[in-house]
Design a protein around this motif. Sequence first.
Motif, short mmCIF file in Angstrom:
data_model
loop_
_atom_site.label_atom_id
_atom_site.label_comp_id
_atom_site.label_asym_id
_atom_site.label_seq_id
_atom_site.Cartn_x
_atom_site.Cartn_y
_atom_site.Cartn_z
N LEU A 10 98.35 33.14 70.26
CA LEU A 10 96.93 32.83 70.05
C LEU A 10 96.30 33.89 69.17
O LEU A 10 96.31 35.08 69.51
N ALA A 11 95.74 33.47 68.05
CA ALA A 11 95.03 34.42 67.18
C ALA A 11 93.66 34.69 67.76
O ALA A 11 92.93 33.76 68.13
N PRO A 12 93.28 35.95 67.92
CA PRO A 12 91.97 36.24 68.50
C PRO A 12 90.84 35.76 67.60
O PRO A 12 90.96 35.75 66.37
N LEU A 13 89.74 35.35 68.22
CA LEU A 13 88.58 34.91 67.46
C LEU A 13 88.07 36.05 66.59
O LEU A 13 87.79 35.87 65.40
N TRP A 14 87.97 37.24 67.17
CA TRP A 14 87.60 38.45 66.43
C TRP A 14 88.52 39.58 66.87
O TRP A 14 88.37 40.11 67.98
N PRO A 15 89.49 39.97 66.05
CA PRO A 15 90.38 41.07 66.44
C PRO A 15 89.60 42.35 66.67
O PRO A 15 88.61 42.64 66.01
N GLY A 16 90.06 43.14 67.64
CA GLY A 16 89.40 44.40 67.94
C GLY A 16 88.36 44.31 69.02
O GLY A 16 87.85 45.34 69.48
N LEU A 17 88.01 43.09 69.45
CA LEU A 17 87.04 42.91 70.52
C LEU A 17 87.76 42.42 71.76
O LEU A 17 88.75 41.67 71.67
N SER A 18 87.28 42.84 72.91
CA SER A 18 87.88 42.37 74.15
C SER A 18 87.58 40.89 74.35
O SER A 18 86.70 40.32 73.70
N ARG A 19 88.33 40.27 75.25
CA ARG A 19 88.12 38.84 75.52
C ARG A 19 86.71 38.59 76.06
O ARG A 19 86.08 37.59 75.72
N PHE A 20 86.22 39.49 76.89
CA PHE A 20 84.86 39.31 77.41
C PHE A 20 83.83 39.43 76.30
O PHE A 20 82.88 38.64 76.22
#
Length: 699
Positions: A581-591
């Motif tokens: 899964l590619a993160p929506l915004w890399p570098g930010l936590s899931r919360f």
Amino acid sequence: MADQPWYTVARRRRWLLAALVISQTLAGLWLLQQGLPAGAPGWAAMLLLVVFATLFLWIGLGFWTAAFGFFFLRRGGDRWSPDHQCPEEAGGELPRTAVIMPICHEPVQRTLNNLAATYRELQQRGDLEAFDFFVLSDSEDPEIWLEEQAACADLCARVGGHRRIFYRRRRIRLNYKSGNIADFLRRWGQRYRYLVVLDADSLLEADAIVRLVQLMEHRPRAGIIQTAPRLARAETRFARLQQFANRCYGRLYSAGLAAVQLGDATYWGHNAILRTSAFMRHCGLRRLRGPGLFSGPVLSHDYIESALMGRAGLEVWLEPSIGGSFEESPPTFEDDLIRDRRWCRGNLQHLWLLATLDRLRPVHRLALVTGILCYLASPLWLGFLGLSGYLGVHSESPPPVLPGLVGGSASFSGASHLLMALTATLLLGPRILALVDQALARRTTLFGGAARLLASAIGETLVALTLAPVRMVTHSVHVTRALLNLPTGWHGQNRTGSQHNRTQWRQFLWPMATAGAILVLVHWQAPELTPWALPVIVPVLATPLLAHWLARPVPARGWWFVPEDFRRPPVLARADAGAGLAPLWPGLSRFEQRVLAPPSAEPAARNRQDLHGSKQQRLARLVERCAFGGSQALSAPEITLLCEHPEALRALHYRVWQAEPGTPWGRVLERLAQTPERHTEPAGIGIEEMEQQWVEVAS
């Protein structure tokens, strides 16, 4: 079940097995008694005989089970097995079946890639319409369960799993895995005739799942059919050793177990199919009401569930001839011992259940006893060695386990050597039979050839013998901790080996301290016994070094070849090739990602009706605190509470996007502005829509 034709056959086989095991044990006892040292204290000699008889029965049962397996494999299989009696069927409509995967703090992408591989295989086979897939989460860490949600939504989009793949996380975690499955069955079990249970590391080929359904349809009295999973995807030396042992020796044990147990087999908790209505009616587990260890939820539930199914008059089968069933080994020795710590506690609880559950079938009682002895055998071996040393010190001649140490008669030495030869045969015999079986079946090429197979078996045996004292001492510590009812952690397992560049010394402190104390005591009280103690003590003291060496990665085809190295099953290849899964915004936590981009759909009704009174005030306080202090101002349960209520999450969302520079959320927005590329969620089903589908299924 006594009216079933297979039962008469099973009874004859069990009596034969019992006669062989008891005869071998009596022979061992006679040899031991012949070699007892002169002047040995009576109580110590009697206790030594009792402990020896228990251990000799234990290892003899394993040897003769493997011998049964060798016999039936040489005959071409067991004609009483369900797979032999049910012909292969092509086509036909399959009944509704739920494939469930209970998870708790597991590696999200690896776990869901396994599920996706099974899903795609069923899709390619054309049998997908009969199956629904459920990911049942007990994860508490918001960062993990938020990733689980997002990954499930991504999986639905990738495989077209709309209204067929569902994710659910329990808010109230009761009774561990068995409670998770029970909660699912109470709500949705009546929708499905069968239930296929997977672990987080399980893989089942589509042919295996369909075959399991066909066998259940063919045997209406079957309550559970269990496959014999093969170990796969080993990445470390330790996992590679375990995988080789499973593939080389395991087929003898599983064939022997299946032949002796027949319709009274045991359930191992995964890679199996259950008859849903029977499981719901007969296999509910109550909390234990005994003292200490024997209170609270049943930890090792699978053996008990198969025993309850048998008590209800239903059949439980082990079917090792079904291929395409895989699981993974713990990647390191430390992880294996951590898992044993949990299993030890669960298996020892069966002592209470043996005493309180009535009308259990004898074979299922024996299965519970063998599960208990898996761990009690370690302190018994320690006791046996200690008693042997005591007799060696307080007798006129050495005990039979220490021949020739301080002299002794020729007759004594002969009995002792014969006893040791018999013991070695029982311990190493299954390995020899397995090698002969592989050669006669012309399967040596699947292990790299006869020479490499033999070398691999010798290497695996040497490592197993080196680790045996470590397991003995460590399991003894586990048993002691369990009986004292000391707390045991129950967290997600490490499955990749990536954590073990740094060996966890703390895991081995108690076993090393125990071994060191024993060595000092032996050398102080009886220095002449020190050379005999060193082979047991030194591996324990060197455990961190052994564990570090075993945790090292190895090339996929570098050590201990297995058949999957030469012909990789498609389901394993699919799982390994699964996308992450590619993160929506890399570098930010899931919360932080959830706050910045919350679900846009209307919340489910169950969330709206919670928002009034004191709960609404608490949520408002959490929003205020998080808006000023950032995510670190909230605990994990508070973050979970916010994420479970979309209205509160959206209120925080509006506050965050108006945050001033320099504030905690302002710094998050600055990191967001510096992100080089923004990844969007995949087109298709989103998290909120997937949750809404679950509500529709429930209604």
